[in-house]
Write a protein that holds these residues in place. Sequence first.
Motif: not given
Lengths: 506, 95
Positions: A164-179
Amino acid sequence: MALHVSELPEHPPAGGCSAGRCGTDPARLAALPEDMRRRVENHPCYSEDAHRHFARMHAAVAPACNIQCNYCNRKYDCANESRPGVVSEVLTPEQAVRKTLAVAAAIPQLSVLGIAGPGDPLANPERTFATFRLLAEKAPDIKLCVSTNGLTLPEHVDELARHNIEHVTITINCIDPEIGAEIYPWIFWRNRRVRGRAAAAILIEQQQKGLEKLVERGILVKINSVMIPGVNDEHLKAVSRTVKAKGAFLHNVMPLISDAAHGTLYGVMGQRAPTADELARLQDACAGDMQMMRHCRQCRADAVGLLGEDRGDEFTMEKIAAIEVDHAAALARRTAFRAQVAAEREAPRSIVETVATAVQPLVFHRPAKAAAGRAVLIAVASKGGGMVNEHFGHAREFLIYEVSAGGARLVERRAVDIYCRGSEQCDEETNALSRTIRVLQGCEAVLCAKIGIEPWGRLEAAGIVPNGEHGMEKIEDAVMAVWRGLLTTGQLGRATDGRLERRISA
Amino acid sequence: MALKIVDACVNCWACEPLCPNGAIHAARPHFLIDAGMCTECAGDHADPQCAEICPVEGAILDANNEPTNPPGSLTGIPPAVWAAALAATAVGSSR
Ligand code: SF4
Ligand code: SF4
Protein backbone atom coordinates in the motif's frame (compact mmCIF):
# COMPACT_ATOMS: atom_id res chain seq x y z
CA MET A 1 -3.45 11.69 -14.40
CA ALA A 2 -0.77 14.13 -13.45
CA LEU A 3 -1.06 15.56 -16.92
CA HIS A 4 -4.21 17.36 -15.89
CA VAL A 5 -1.99 19.80 -14.14
CA SER A 6 -0.05 20.86 -17.17
CA GLU A 7 -3.12 20.94 -19.35
CA LEU A 8 -4.36 23.91 -17.40
CA PRO A 9 -4.36 27.05 -19.50
CA GLU A 10 -1.10 28.90 -19.17
CA HIS A 11 -1.65 32.30 -17.73
CA PRO A 12 0.73 35.04 -18.80
CA PRO A 13 3.02 36.08 -15.97
CA ALA A 14 1.39 38.83 -13.98
CA GLY A 15 3.43 41.61 -12.49
CA GLY A 16 6.75 39.99 -13.29
CA CYS A 17 6.12 36.68 -11.56
CA SER A 18 5.72 33.48 -13.46
CA ALA A 19 2.66 31.32 -13.21
CA GLY A 20 4.96 28.35 -12.89
CA ARG A 21 5.88 29.44 -9.41
CA CYS A 22 2.54 28.20 -8.20
CA GLY A 23 3.99 24.78 -7.40
CA THR A 24 1.56 22.67 -5.44
CA ASP A 25 -0.58 25.56 -4.39
CA PRO A 26 -4.18 25.06 -3.29
CA ALA A 27 -5.58 26.07 -6.65
CA ARG A 28 -3.59 23.41 -8.41
CA LEU A 29 -4.48 20.85 -5.79
CA ALA A 30 -8.13 21.61 -6.30
CA ALA A 31 -7.67 20.89 -9.98
CA LEU A 32 -6.30 17.40 -9.37
CA PRO A 33 -8.46 14.31 -9.63
CA GLU A 34 -10.18 13.69 -6.30
CA ASP A 35 -8.28 10.51 -5.54
CA MET A 36 -4.88 12.05 -6.13
CA ARG A 37 -5.74 15.19 -4.22
CA ARG A 38 -6.73 13.17 -1.19
CA ARG A 39 -3.37 11.44 -1.23
CA VAL A 40 -1.37 14.60 -1.76
CA GLU A 41 -3.11 16.90 0.64
CA ASN A 42 -1.94 15.12 3.77
CA HIS A 43 1.59 14.52 2.60
CA PRO A 44 4.07 17.01 4.03
CA CYS A 45 6.61 16.53 1.29
CA TYR A 46 4.15 16.98 -1.58
CA SER A 47 1.64 19.60 -0.66
CA GLU A 48 2.67 23.08 0.27
CA ASP A 49 -0.33 23.30 2.56
CA ALA A 50 0.13 19.89 4.17
CA HIS A 51 3.68 20.52 5.25
CA ARG A 52 2.40 23.01 7.78
CA HIS A 53 -0.04 20.58 9.38
CA PHE A 54 1.50 17.16 9.03
CA ALA A 55 4.76 15.67 10.11
CA ARG A 56 6.85 12.98 8.52
CA MET A 57 9.68 10.87 9.76
CA HIS A 58 12.31 8.82 8.06
CA ALA A 59 13.75 5.66 9.49
CA ALA A 60 17.33 4.69 8.69
CA VAL A 61 16.88 0.96 8.14
CA ALA A 62 18.55 0.59 4.74
CA PRO A 63 22.34 0.86 4.98
CA ALA A 64 23.50 -0.80 1.76
CA CYS A 65 23.69 0.93 -1.60
CA ASN A 66 24.09 -0.46 -5.09
CA ILE A 67 25.37 2.56 -6.99
CA GLN A 68 27.92 5.32 -6.48
CA CYS A 69 27.08 8.96 -7.14
CA ASN A 70 29.81 11.55 -7.55
CA TYR A 71 28.15 13.77 -4.94
CA CYS A 72 28.06 11.11 -2.25
CA ASN A 73 30.69 9.71 0.05
CA ARG A 74 29.30 6.60 1.67
CA LYS A 75 31.19 7.27 4.84
CA TYR A 76 29.55 10.56 5.66
CA ASP A 77 26.05 11.91 5.56
CA CYS A 78 25.02 12.44 1.97
CA ALA A 79 24.19 16.12 1.80
CA ASN A 80 22.49 15.86 -1.57
CA GLU A 81 20.12 13.01 -1.09
CA SER A 82 19.95 13.89 2.56
CA ARG A 83 20.94 10.56 3.84
CA PRO A 84 22.65 10.10 7.11
CA GLY A 85 26.02 8.48 6.62
CA VAL A 86 26.47 4.85 7.39
CA VAL A 87 28.27 5.97 10.52
CA SER A 88 24.91 7.23 11.85
CA GLU A 89 22.65 4.95 13.82
CA VAL A 90 21.21 2.26 11.52
CA LEU A 91 18.04 0.69 12.90
CA THR A 92 16.70 -2.83 12.59
CA PRO A 93 13.11 -3.03 11.29
CA GLU A 94 11.91 -3.78 14.84
CA GLN A 95 13.72 -0.74 16.24
CA ALA A 96 12.43 1.45 13.42
CA VAL A 97 8.84 0.44 14.11
CA ARG A 98 9.28 1.03 17.84
CA LYS A 99 10.64 4.45 17.11
CA THR A 100 7.86 5.29 14.65
CA LEU A 101 5.19 4.27 17.15
CA ALA A 102 6.81 6.33 19.89
CA VAL A 103 6.96 9.37 17.61
CA ALA A 104 3.40 8.82 16.40
CA ALA A 105 2.23 8.78 20.02
CA ALA A 106 4.09 11.98 20.89
CA ILE A 107 3.40 13.92 17.67
CA PRO A 108 -0.21 13.44 16.49
CA GLN A 109 0.65 15.27 13.26
CA LEU A 110 2.72 12.29 12.15
CA SER A 111 1.27 11.02 8.90
CA VAL A 112 4.18 9.63 6.90
CA LEU A 113 7.01 7.18 7.46
CA GLY A 114 9.60 7.29 4.73
CA ILE A 115 12.57 5.08 4.12
CA ALA A 116 15.34 6.76 2.21
CA GLY A 117 18.60 5.36 3.44
CA PRO A 118 21.33 5.60 4.53
CA GLY A 119 21.78 3.47 1.40
CA ASP A 120 19.05 2.59 -1.05
CA PRO A 121 15.83 1.14 0.42
CA LEU A 122 15.43 -1.25 -2.51
CA ALA A 123 19.01 -2.44 -2.19
CA ASN A 124 17.87 -3.60 1.27
CA PRO A 125 14.45 -4.97 0.37
CA GLU A 126 14.09 -7.38 3.29
CA ARG A 127 14.74 -4.69 5.88
CA THR A 128 12.61 -2.09 4.12
CA PHE A 129 9.59 -4.31 3.58
CA ALA A 130 9.83 -5.86 7.04
CA THR A 131 9.58 -2.34 8.48
CA PHE A 132 6.48 -1.58 6.45
CA ARG A 133 4.86 -4.92 7.33
CA LEU A 134 5.45 -4.50 11.07
CA LEU A 135 4.27 -0.90 11.11
CA ALA A 136 1.08 -1.61 9.15
CA GLU A 137 0.05 -4.06 11.90
CA LYS A 138 0.30 -1.46 14.65
CA ALA A 139 -0.43 1.86 12.96
CA PRO A 140 -2.28 1.31 9.69
CA ASP A 141 -3.04 5.03 9.44
CA ILE A 142 0.57 6.01 8.81
CA LYS A 143 1.34 6.40 5.13
CA LEU A 144 4.45 4.79 3.78
CA CYS A 145 6.87 6.09 1.23
CA VAL A 146 10.20 5.20 -0.28
CA SER A 147 13.01 7.12 -1.97
CA THR A 148 15.15 5.16 -4.36
CA ASN A 149 17.84 5.48 -6.99
CA GLY A 150 15.66 3.21 -9.12
CA LEU A 151 18.21 0.54 -10.02
CA THR A 152 16.15 -2.36 -8.66
CA LEU A 153 12.80 -0.57 -8.75
CA PRO A 154 11.06 -2.52 -11.55
CA GLU A 155 11.37 -5.84 -9.75
CA HIS A 156 9.96 -4.33 -6.54
CA VAL A 157 6.93 -2.48 -7.87
CA ASP A 158 4.54 -5.36 -7.15
CA GLU A 159 5.71 -5.61 -3.59
CA LEU A 160 5.49 -1.83 -3.11
CA ALA A 161 1.89 -1.99 -4.31
CA ARG A 162 1.18 -4.89 -1.91
CA HIS A 163 2.36 -2.77 1.00
CA ASN A 164 0.00 0.00 0.00
CA ILE A 165 2.82 2.39 -0.64
CA GLU A 166 1.27 5.50 -2.07
CA HIS A 167 4.33 7.56 -2.83
CA VAL A 168 7.70 6.75 -4.31
CA THR A 169 10.49 9.21 -4.99
CA ILE A 170 13.04 8.35 -7.65
CA THR A 171 16.23 10.36 -7.93
CA ILE A 172 16.71 10.84 -11.67
CA ASN A 173 19.62 13.05 -12.64
CA CYS A 174 19.70 12.22 -16.35
CA ILE A 175 18.17 10.29 -19.20
CA ASP A 176 21.30 10.34 -21.36
CA PRO A 177 24.01 7.75 -20.56
CA GLU A 178 26.77 10.13 -21.71
CA ILE A 179 25.72 12.57 -19.00
CA GLY A 180 25.08 9.73 -16.59
CA ALA A 181 28.67 8.57 -16.95
CA GLU A 182 29.75 11.90 -15.46
CA ILE A 183 27.46 11.48 -12.47
CA TYR A 184 27.69 7.76 -11.67
CA PRO A 185 31.11 6.07 -11.71
CA TRP A 186 29.67 2.59 -11.16
CA ILE A 187 26.68 0.45 -10.30
CA PHE A 188 26.43 -3.08 -8.90
CA TRP A 189 24.37 -5.04 -11.39
CA ARG A 190 23.78 -8.78 -11.73
CA ASN A 191 26.68 -9.70 -9.44
CA ARG A 192 29.21 -7.40 -11.09
CA ARG A 193 30.46 -3.88 -10.74
CA VAL A 194 29.61 -2.13 -14.02
CA ARG A 195 31.27 1.18 -14.86
CA GLY A 196 30.97 4.24 -17.06
CA ARG A 197 28.46 4.68 -19.85
CA ALA A 198 27.24 1.08 -19.66
CA ALA A 199 26.43 1.52 -15.98
CA ALA A 200 24.55 4.76 -16.59
CA ALA A 201 22.59 3.19 -19.45
CA ILE A 202 21.39 0.35 -17.21
CA LEU A 203 20.50 2.71 -14.37
CA ILE A 204 18.55 5.03 -16.66
CA GLU A 205 16.65 2.16 -18.26
CA GLN A 206 15.70 0.75 -14.86
CA GLN A 207 14.61 4.14 -13.53
CA GLN A 208 12.36 4.80 -16.49
CA LYS A 209 10.92 1.29 -16.40
CA GLY A 210 10.27 1.68 -12.68
CA LEU A 211 8.57 5.03 -13.19
CA GLU A 212 6.29 3.57 -15.85
CA LYS A 213 5.33 0.55 -13.73
CA LEU A 214 4.58 2.69 -10.68
CA VAL A 215 2.34 4.99 -12.69
CA GLU A 216 0.53 1.95 -14.15
CA ARG A 217 -0.16 0.81 -10.59
CA GLY A 218 -1.52 4.21 -9.59
CA ILE A 219 1.33 4.91 -7.19
CA LEU A 220 2.26 8.59 -6.97
CA VAL A 221 5.77 9.23 -8.21
CA LYS A 222 7.90 12.23 -7.40
CA ILE A 223 11.18 12.77 -9.23
CA ASN A 224 14.11 14.36 -7.45
CA SER A 225 16.99 15.73 -9.52
CA VAL A 226 20.25 17.17 -8.31
CA MET A 227 21.25 20.19 -10.39
CA ILE A 228 24.95 19.94 -11.24
CA PRO A 229 26.14 23.04 -13.14
CA GLY A 230 27.86 22.20 -16.40
CA VAL A 231 26.91 18.52 -16.12
CA ASN A 232 23.14 18.11 -16.17
CA ASP A 233 21.69 21.60 -15.68
CA GLU A 234 20.44 22.12 -19.24
CA HIS A 235 19.62 18.44 -19.56
CA LEU A 236 17.22 18.52 -16.61
CA LYS A 237 14.70 20.35 -18.78
CA ALA A 238 14.51 17.27 -21.00
CA VAL A 239 14.35 15.07 -17.90
CA SER A 240 11.42 17.14 -16.66
CA ARG A 241 9.54 16.75 -19.94
CA THR A 242 10.16 13.03 -20.08
CA VAL A 243 9.12 12.20 -16.53
CA LYS A 244 6.04 14.36 -16.87
CA ALA A 245 5.03 12.58 -20.05
CA LYS A 246 5.35 9.29 -18.22
CA GLY A 247 3.04 10.47 -15.45
CA ALA A 248 5.28 11.59 -12.60
CA PHE A 249 3.34 13.85 -10.32
CA LEU A 250 6.06 16.22 -9.22
CA HIS A 251 9.57 17.15 -10.24
CA ASN A 252 11.80 18.54 -7.53
CA VAL A 253 15.08 20.09 -8.67
CA MET A 254 17.54 20.40 -5.80
CA PRO A 255 20.88 22.18 -5.83
CA LEU A 256 24.10 20.20 -5.70
CA ILE A 257 25.74 20.54 -2.32
CA SER A 258 29.45 20.32 -2.88
CA ASP A 259 32.30 20.78 -0.45
CA ALA A 260 35.78 19.32 -0.49
CA ALA A 261 35.33 18.46 3.19
CA HIS A 262 32.60 15.96 2.27
CA GLY A 263 35.19 13.87 0.46
CA THR A 264 33.07 13.44 -2.67
CA LEU A 265 34.44 13.47 -6.21
CA TYR A 266 32.57 16.70 -6.97
CA GLY A 267 33.68 18.27 -3.71
CA VAL A 268 37.33 17.39 -4.09
CA MET A 269 37.50 18.19 -7.81
CA GLY A 270 35.95 21.61 -7.27
CA GLN A 271 32.63 21.04 -9.02
CA ARG A 272 30.65 24.09 -7.99
CA ALA A 273 27.09 24.26 -6.71
CA PRO A 274 24.48 26.32 -8.55
CA THR A 275 23.72 29.81 -7.29
CA ALA A 276 20.25 30.43 -5.87
CA ASP A 277 19.48 32.38 -9.04
CA GLU A 278 20.56 29.60 -11.39
CA LEU A 279 18.50 27.13 -9.41
CA ALA A 280 15.41 29.34 -9.50
CA ARG A 281 15.80 29.87 -13.25
CA LEU A 282 16.03 26.15 -13.91
CA GLN A 283 13.09 25.46 -11.59
CA ASP A 284 11.10 28.03 -13.52
CA ALA A 285 12.06 26.47 -16.83
CA CYS A 286 11.03 23.02 -15.61
CA ALA A 287 7.88 24.33 -13.97
CA GLY A 288 6.61 25.32 -17.38
CA ASP A 289 6.44 21.59 -17.99
CA MET A 290 4.98 20.39 -14.73
CA GLN A 291 4.53 20.91 -11.04
CA MET A 292 7.57 21.81 -9.05
CA MET A 293 8.03 21.50 -5.37
CA ARG A 294 9.75 24.47 -3.85
CA HIS A 295 9.39 23.85 -0.18
CA CYS A 296 11.60 20.75 -0.20
CA ARG A 297 14.23 20.97 2.52
CA GLN A 298 16.43 18.08 1.47
CA CYS A 299 15.64 16.67 4.88
CA ARG A 300 17.82 13.95 6.29
CA ALA A 301 16.83 10.33 5.91
CA ASP A 302 16.53 9.97 9.68
CA ALA A 303 14.71 13.26 10.23
CA VAL A 304 11.70 13.49 12.53
CA GLY A 305 9.14 16.27 12.57
CA LEU A 306 7.45 18.87 10.46
CA LEU A 307 9.32 19.53 7.24
CA GLY A 308 12.37 21.58 8.08
CA GLU A 309 12.48 20.75 11.75
CA ASP A 310 14.29 17.78 13.16
CA ARG A 311 13.27 16.45 16.52
CA GLY A 312 15.36 13.32 16.07
CA ASP A 313 17.28 13.95 19.28
CA GLU A 314 14.11 13.51 21.31
CA PHE A 315 13.70 10.01 19.95
CA THR A 316 16.97 8.17 20.25
CA MET A 317 16.66 4.40 20.78
CA GLU A 318 17.73 4.92 24.37
CA LYS A 319 14.95 7.38 25.11
CA ILE A 320 12.41 5.30 23.24
CA ALA A 321 13.19 2.25 25.33
CA ALA A 322 11.87 4.16 28.34
CA ILE A 323 8.61 5.22 26.69
CA GLU A 324 5.41 3.21 27.28
CA VAL A 325 2.96 3.73 24.44
CA ASP A 326 -0.80 3.20 24.44
CA HIS A 327 -1.22 2.57 20.70
CA ALA A 328 -5.01 2.73 20.63
CA ALA A 329 -5.07 6.07 22.43
CA ALA A 330 -2.32 7.41 20.15
CA LEU A 331 -4.27 6.35 17.05
CA ALA A 332 -7.37 8.05 18.42
CA ARG A 333 -5.42 11.27 18.98
CA ARG A 334 -4.07 11.23 15.44
CA THR A 335 -7.54 10.61 14.03
CA ALA A 336 -8.97 13.50 16.02
CA PHE A 337 -6.13 15.77 14.94
CA ARG A 338 -6.72 14.97 11.27
CA ALA A 339 -10.44 15.58 11.57
CA GLN A 340 -9.70 18.99 13.06
CA VAL A 341 -7.26 19.91 10.28
CA ALA A 342 -9.68 18.68 7.65
CA ALA A 343 -12.41 20.89 9.10
CA GLU A 344 -10.10 23.90 9.19
CA ARG A 345 -9.04 23.36 5.61
CA GLU A 346 -12.53 22.65 4.29
CA ALA A 347 -13.68 26.26 4.31
CA PRO A 348 -10.82 27.82 2.34
CA ARG A 349 -10.78 24.90 -0.07
CA SER A 350 -14.37 25.32 -1.10
CA ILE A 351 -13.49 28.88 -2.05
CA VAL A 352 -10.54 27.59 -4.03
CA GLU A 353 -12.77 25.04 -5.71
CA THR A 354 -15.30 27.64 -6.71
CA VAL A 355 -12.62 29.86 -8.15
CA ALA A 356 -10.79 26.94 -9.74
CA THR A 357 -13.80 25.67 -11.60
CA ALA A 358 -15.27 29.05 -12.46
CA VAL A 359 -12.08 30.82 -13.51
CA GLN A 360 -8.62 29.65 -14.51
CA PRO A 361 -7.07 27.75 -11.62
CA LEU A 362 -3.69 29.35 -12.02
CA VAL A 363 -4.88 32.87 -11.43
CA PHE A 364 -6.27 32.25 -7.98
CA HIS A 365 -3.47 34.04 -6.20
CA ARG A 366 -3.26 36.83 -8.66
CA PRO A 367 -5.35 39.85 -9.39
CA ALA A 368 -7.34 39.50 -12.60
CA LYS A 369 -5.88 42.67 -14.07
CA ALA A 370 -2.28 43.80 -14.26
CA ALA A 371 -0.94 44.03 -10.75
CA ALA A 372 -0.14 47.24 -8.99
CA GLY A 373 3.57 47.06 -8.46
CA ARG A 374 5.88 44.21 -9.30
CA ALA A 375 5.95 40.92 -7.48
CA VAL A 376 9.09 40.71 -5.38
CA LEU A 377 10.83 37.99 -3.47
CA ILE A 378 11.12 38.64 0.25
CA ALA A 379 13.15 36.39 2.54
CA VAL A 380 12.02 35.60 6.09
CA ALA A 381 13.96 34.17 9.00
CA SER A 382 11.58 31.98 10.96
CA LYS A 383 11.84 29.25 13.56
CA GLY A 384 8.37 28.07 12.59
CA GLY A 385 4.81 28.69 13.65
CA GLY A 386 4.29 31.01 10.70
CA MET A 387 6.02 33.88 12.53
CA VAL A 388 8.94 36.19 11.83
CA ASN A 389 10.80 34.98 14.89
CA GLU A 390 14.41 34.10 14.06
CA HIS A 391 17.54 36.18 14.53
CA PHE A 392 19.21 36.85 11.16
CA GLY A 393 22.49 35.37 12.29
CA HIS A 394 20.90 32.20 13.66
CA ALA A 395 18.79 31.41 10.62
CA ARG A 396 19.72 28.08 9.07
CA GLU A 397 17.35 28.69 6.23
CA PHE A 398 15.22 31.46 4.80
CA LEU A 399 11.64 31.17 3.66
CA ILE A 400 11.27 32.94 0.32
CA TYR A 401 7.91 34.56 -0.29
CA GLU A 402 6.71 35.90 -3.58
CA VAL A 403 4.75 39.00 -2.69
CA SER A 404 2.51 41.01 -4.96
CA ALA A 405 -0.77 42.90 -4.75
CA GLY A 406 -2.50 39.53 -4.96
CA GLY A 407 -0.96 38.27 -1.74
CA ALA A 408 2.06 36.47 -0.36
CA ARG A 409 3.01 32.93 -1.16
CA LEU A 410 5.80 30.69 0.01
CA VAL A 411 7.70 29.69 -3.11
CA GLU A 412 10.95 28.32 -1.85
CA ARG A 413 13.18 27.59 1.10
CA ARG A 414 16.85 28.31 0.89
CA ALA A 415 19.23 26.66 3.28
CA VAL A 416 22.24 28.49 4.59
CA ASP A 417 25.17 26.15 4.16
CA ILE A 418 24.98 24.55 7.55
CA TYR A 419 27.30 21.80 6.48
CA CYS A 420 30.27 24.08 6.76
CA ARG A 421 29.42 25.61 10.06
CA GLY A 422 31.97 24.87 12.72
CA SER A 423 34.81 23.62 10.57
CA GLU A 424 38.06 25.52 10.70
CA GLN A 425 37.77 26.88 7.18
CA CYS A 426 34.36 28.32 7.74
CA ASP A 427 34.34 29.98 11.09
CA GLU A 428 35.19 33.39 9.95
CA GLU A 429 31.98 35.30 10.45
CA THR A 430 32.49 37.36 7.34
CA ASN A 431 32.64 34.23 5.22
CA ALA A 432 29.44 32.90 6.74
CA LEU A 433 27.82 36.25 6.08
CA SER A 434 28.95 36.34 2.45
CA ARG A 435 27.48 32.89 1.98
CA THR A 436 24.20 33.94 3.52
CA ILE A 437 24.03 36.98 1.30
CA ARG A 438 24.67 34.79 -1.74
CA VAL A 439 21.82 32.56 -0.63
CA LEU A 440 19.53 35.59 -0.53
CA GLN A 441 20.32 36.54 -4.13
CA GLY A 442 17.26 37.75 -5.99
CA CYS A 443 15.42 38.81 -2.82
CA GLU A 444 14.73 42.49 -2.29
CA ALA A 445 14.19 42.42 1.46
CA VAL A 446 14.85 40.12 4.36
CA LEU A 447 12.71 40.02 7.50
CA CYS A 448 13.98 38.75 10.81
CA ALA A 449 13.38 39.15 14.54
CA LYS A 450 16.73 40.88 15.10
CA ILE A 451 19.81 41.70 13.09
CA GLY A 452 23.29 42.98 13.92
CA ILE A 453 24.87 46.15 12.57
CA GLU A 454 27.45 44.43 10.38
CA PRO A 455 25.05 42.19 8.48
CA TRP A 456 22.70 45.16 8.18
CA GLY A 457 25.31 47.16 6.33
CA ARG A 458 26.45 44.26 4.18
CA LEU A 459 22.87 43.43 3.15
CA GLU A 460 22.18 47.03 2.21
CA ALA A 461 25.35 47.11 0.17
CA ALA A 462 24.13 43.98 -1.64
CA GLY A 463 20.84 45.69 -2.47
CA ILE A 464 18.74 43.68 -0.02
CA VAL A 465 16.70 45.71 2.46
CA PRO A 466 17.09 44.33 5.99
CA ASN A 467 14.05 44.66 8.21
CA GLY A 468 13.77 43.83 11.91
CA GLU A 469 10.56 45.75 12.56
CA HIS A 470 8.18 42.83 12.22
CA GLY A 471 9.58 40.46 14.82
CA MET A 472 6.91 38.14 16.28
CA GLU A 473 4.40 39.08 13.61
CA LYS A 474 2.65 36.62 11.32
CA ILE A 475 4.77 36.14 8.19
CA GLU A 476 2.01 36.82 5.65
CA ASP A 477 1.04 40.07 7.36
CA ALA A 478 4.65 41.16 7.76
CA VAL A 479 5.73 40.55 4.16
CA MET A 480 2.61 42.27 2.84
CA ALA A 481 3.37 45.27 5.03
CA VAL A 482 6.93 45.42 3.74
CA TRP A 483 5.73 45.03 0.15
CA ARG A 484 3.33 47.91 0.62
CA GLY A 485 6.17 49.94 2.09
CA LEU A 486 8.26 49.28 -1.03
CA LEU A 487 5.30 50.24 -3.17
CA THR A 488 4.63 53.55 -1.42
CA THR A 489 8.29 54.51 -1.56
CA GLY A 490 8.08 54.04 -5.30
CA GLN A 491 10.35 51.02 -5.52
CA LEU A 492 7.91 48.78 -7.34
CA GLY A 493 6.97 50.88 -10.30
CA ARG A 494 3.75 52.84 -10.67
CA ALA A 495 0.68 51.62 -8.86
CA THR A 496 -2.22 51.34 -11.26
CA ASP A 497 -4.82 49.76 -9.07
CA GLY A 498 -6.95 52.44 -7.44
CA ARG A 499 -8.33 50.10 -4.82
CA LEU A 500 -4.89 49.19 -3.66
CA GLU A 501 -3.71 52.78 -3.58
CA ARG A 502 -6.63 53.69 -1.39
CA ARG A 503 -5.79 50.92 1.01
CA ILE A 504 -2.23 52.10 1.28
CA SER A 505 -3.07 55.73 1.83
CA ALA A 506 -5.78 54.84 4.38
CA MET B 1 42.54 -18.32 -0.29
CA ALA B 2 40.37 -15.75 1.34
CA LEU B 3 39.60 -12.06 1.24
CA LYS B 4 39.88 -9.87 4.30
CA ILE B 5 37.96 -6.81 5.50
CA VAL B 6 40.12 -4.18 7.19
CA ASP B 7 39.48 -0.99 9.12
CA ALA B 8 38.59 1.22 6.14
CA CYS B 9 35.23 -0.62 6.17
CA VAL B 10 32.31 1.70 7.00
CA ASN B 11 29.91 -1.08 8.08
CA CYS B 12 27.49 -0.44 5.26
CA TRP B 13 26.11 -4.01 5.10
CA ALA B 14 26.30 -4.14 1.31
CA CYS B 15 28.57 -7.18 1.17
CA GLU B 16 26.96 -9.28 3.88
CA PRO B 17 23.84 -10.59 2.09
CA LEU B 18 25.81 -11.33 -1.10
CA CYS B 19 28.28 -13.83 0.28
CA PRO B 20 27.38 -17.29 -1.00
CA ASN B 21 29.09 -18.88 2.00
CA GLY B 22 27.77 -16.73 4.83
CA ALA B 23 31.39 -15.85 5.59
CA ILE B 24 30.78 -12.17 6.39
CA HIS B 25 29.79 -11.03 9.86
CA ALA B 26 28.58 -7.68 11.12
CA ALA B 27 31.33 -7.32 13.69
CA ARG B 28 32.59 -4.16 15.45
CA PRO B 29 34.51 -2.00 14.90
CA HIS B 30 34.10 -3.26 11.35
CA PHE B 31 32.71 -6.21 9.39
CA LEU B 32 34.83 -9.36 9.18
CA ILE B 33 35.30 -12.27 6.81
CA ASP B 34 35.72 -15.72 8.31
CA ALA B 35 38.81 -16.84 6.39
CA GLY B 36 37.88 -20.50 6.87
CA MET B 37 34.55 -20.02 5.10
CA CYS B 38 35.59 -17.65 2.29
CA THR B 39 36.14 -19.31 -1.09
CA GLU B 40 36.64 -16.03 -2.97
CA CYS B 41 33.31 -17.01 -4.46
CA ALA B 42 34.94 -19.71 -6.61
CA GLY B 43 32.27 -21.89 -8.15
CA ASP B 44 29.48 -19.44 -7.28
CA HIS B 45 30.37 -16.23 -9.08
CA ALA B 46 32.87 -14.99 -11.61
CA ASP B 47 33.99 -12.25 -9.21
CA PRO B 48 34.22 -12.11 -5.42
CA GLN B 49 30.91 -10.53 -4.51
CA CYS B 50 31.99 -8.52 -1.49
CA ALA B 51 34.79 -6.87 -3.47
CA GLU B 52 32.42 -6.13 -6.37
CA ILE B 53 29.90 -4.18 -4.30
CA CYS B 54 32.07 -2.65 -1.57
CA PRO B 55 31.94 1.16 -1.99
CA VAL B 56 35.10 1.89 -0.03
CA GLU B 57 38.56 1.76 -1.55
CA GLY B 58 40.97 -0.30 0.48
CA ALA B 59 38.33 -1.90 2.72
CA ILE B 60 38.81 -5.40 1.32
CA LEU B 61 42.22 -7.00 0.76
CA ASP B 62 43.00 -10.02 -1.39
CA ALA B 63 45.09 -13.02 -0.37
CA ASN B 64 48.26 -11.01 -1.08
CA ASN B 65 47.10 -8.17 1.16
CA GLU B 66 46.55 -5.96 -1.89
CA PRO B 67 43.38 -3.85 -1.91
CA THR B 68 40.78 -5.33 -4.28
CA ASN B 69 39.67 -1.74 -4.93
CA PRO B 70 42.81 0.42 -4.91
CA PRO B 71 42.79 4.22 -4.36
CA GLY B 72 40.95 6.09 -7.13
CA SER B 73 39.36 2.95 -8.57
CA LEU B 74 35.90 3.61 -7.15
CA THR B 75 35.63 7.34 -6.63
CA GLY B 76 37.57 8.37 -9.73
CA ILE B 77 39.45 10.87 -7.56
CA PRO B 78 43.14 10.73 -8.58
CA PRO B 79 45.14 9.63 -5.50
CA ALA B 80 47.36 12.73 -5.67
CA VAL B 81 44.32 15.04 -5.68
CA TRP B 82 42.83 13.09 -2.79
CA ALA B 83 46.03 13.41 -0.77
CA ALA B 84 46.11 17.15 -1.40
CA ALA B 85 42.46 17.49 -0.40
CA LEU B 86 43.11 15.53 2.77
CA ALA B 87 45.96 17.80 3.69
CA ALA B 88 44.09 20.99 2.85
CA THR B 89 40.65 20.43 4.28
CA ALA B 90 40.59 17.71 6.91
CA VAL B 91 38.01 15.76 4.90
CA GLY B 92 34.95 14.80 6.89
CA SER B 93 35.66 17.10 9.80
CA SER B 94 32.66 19.21 8.99
CA ARG B 95 30.39 16.70 10.57
S1 SF4 C 1 34.94 -13.31 -1.51
FE1 SF4 C 1 32.96 -14.28 -1.76
S2 SF4 C 1 33.06 -15.98 -0.31
FE2 SF4 C 1 34.68 -14.59 0.30
S3 SF4 C 1 33.72 -13.26 1.80
FE3 SF4 C 1 33.57 -12.22 -0.17
S4 SF4 C 1 31.55 -12.81 -0.86
FE4 SF4 C 1 32.08 -14.27 0.74
S1 SF4 D 1 30.74 -3.51 1.63
FE1 SF4 D 1 32.78 -2.80 2.25
S2 SF4 D 1 32.39 -1.06 3.60
FE2 SF4 D 1 30.46 -2.15 3.38
S3 SF4 D 1 30.41 -3.52 5.14
FE3 SF4 D 1 31.28 -4.68 3.44
S4 SF4 D 1 33.50 -4.37 3.64
FE4 SF4 D 1 32.53 -2.84 4.92
